[in-house]
Design a protein around this motif. Sequence first.
Motif, PDB file in Angstrom:
ATOM      1  N   PRO A  18       0.752  -1.466  -0.008  1.00  0.00           N
ATOM      2  CA  PRO A  18       0.128   0.032   0.205  1.00  0.00           C
ATOM      3  C   PRO A  18       0.986   0.985   0.072  1.00  0.00           C
ATOM      4  O   PRO A  18       0.472   2.513  -0.479  1.00  0.00           O
ATOM      5  CB  PRO A  18      -0.717  -0.181   1.247  1.00  0.00           C
ATOM      6  CG  PRO A  18      -0.184  -1.458   2.111  1.00  0.00           C
ATOM      7  CD  PRO A  18       0.493  -2.101   1.402  1.00  0.00           C
ATOM      8  N   SER A  19       1.928   1.023   0.709  1.00  0.00           N
ATOM      9  CA  SER A  19       2.869   2.420   0.364  1.00  0.00           C
ATOM     10  C   SER A  19       3.620   2.459  -0.573  1.00  0.00           C
ATOM     11  O   SER A  19       4.505   3.755  -1.125  1.00  0.00           O
ATOM     12  CB  SER A  19       3.966   2.447   1.585  1.00  0.00           C
ATOM     13  OG  SER A  19       3.356   2.370   2.886  1.00  0.00           O
ATOM     14  N   ASP A  20       3.677   1.735  -1.796  1.00  0.00           N
ATOM     15  CA  ASP A  20       4.314   1.743  -3.057  1.00  0.00           C
ATOM     16  C   ASP A  20       3.486   2.452  -3.976  1.00  0.00           C
ATOM     17  O   ASP A  20       2.564   2.017  -4.430  1.00  0.00           O
ATOM     18  CB  ASP A  20       4.849   0.452  -3.566  1.00  0.00           C
ATOM     19  CG  ASP A  20       5.430   0.501  -4.649  1.00  0.00           C
ATOM     20  OD1 ASP A  20       5.845   1.515  -5.271  1.00  0.00           O
ATOM     21  OD2 ASP A  20       6.164  -0.598  -5.043  1.00  0.00           O
ATOM     22  N   PRO A  21       3.992   3.594  -4.243  1.00  0.00           N
ATOM     23  CA  PRO A  21       3.278   4.393  -5.409  1.00  0.00           C
ATOM     24  C   PRO A  21       3.217   3.720  -6.768  1.00  0.00           C
ATOM     25  O   PRO A  21       2.397   4.210  -7.518  1.00  0.00           O
ATOM     26  CB  PRO A  21       4.173   5.739  -5.446  1.00  0.00           C
ATOM     27  CG  PRO A  21       5.310   5.716  -4.935  1.00  0.00           C
ATOM     28  CD  PRO A  21       5.191   4.514  -3.956  1.00  0.00           C
ATOM     29  N   GLY A  22       4.104   2.960  -7.063  1.00  0.00           N
ATOM     30  CA  GLY A  22       4.094   2.064  -8.332  1.00  0.00           C
ATOM     31  C   GLY A  22       3.049   1.209  -8.465  1.00  0.00           C
ATOM     32  O   GLY A  22       2.710   0.573  -9.361  1.00  0.00           O
ATOM     33  N   GLY A  23       2.345   0.752  -7.311  1.00  0.00           N
ATOM     34  CA  GLY A  23       1.320  -0.147  -7.282  1.00  0.00           C
ATOM     35  C   GLY A  23       1.750  -1.720  -7.340  1.00  0.00           C
ATOM     36  O   GLY A  23       2.800  -1.863  -6.880  1.00  0.00           O
TER      37      GLY A  23
END
Length: 186
Positions: free
Chosen positions: A27-32
């Motif tokens: 959930p913290s990864d902006p790359g999904g």
Amino acid sequence: MTAPMNPLILGMVDTTVGKEGAYVNHPSDPGGETKWGIIKTTAVANGWTGPMKDLPQDFAVRIYYTEYAVKPGFAAVAEISAVIGAELFDSGVNCGVGRPPIWFQEWLNAFNQQGRLYPDIKEDGQIGPATLSAFRAYLAKRGAAAEKVMLAALNADQAAHYKKITRAKESIEDFTFGWMRTRVAA
């Protein structure tokens, strides 16, 4: 018929795939969603149509080889110095392929003794003949310590990038220690 892949470049790719691992949707990864370190948008842009959980490793390897090694010029650098090519490649995977070429060019210019060792190059992020020529001259003029010093310089920029993005977005702290451990201090 496609040309066979260079074993040197495949070795760089395999090392990075080993660091990236399998499917993740943090959930913290902006790359999904990612699999083998390839984010969904990159996979789709390269022809993937299935669920990310099903992305085969060989598909990811082809993306890494073409998009992260050959196109940005890191493979050409690796032909001159495997260690520096691998560093640029791995940084490109983790920080985006646009940043490491600039870092590399900036350091080449910073290490040329005001143009006395070799001419300044354009810091445009394009690793082409001028950058490769400057790198060859850098290695020849700076001797045995050249690779070690360039590696340290590139890692300094990479570490500064991690600190900057972590300070800008607190949720990135979930990854910062691991990046420093596996990408910079390794």
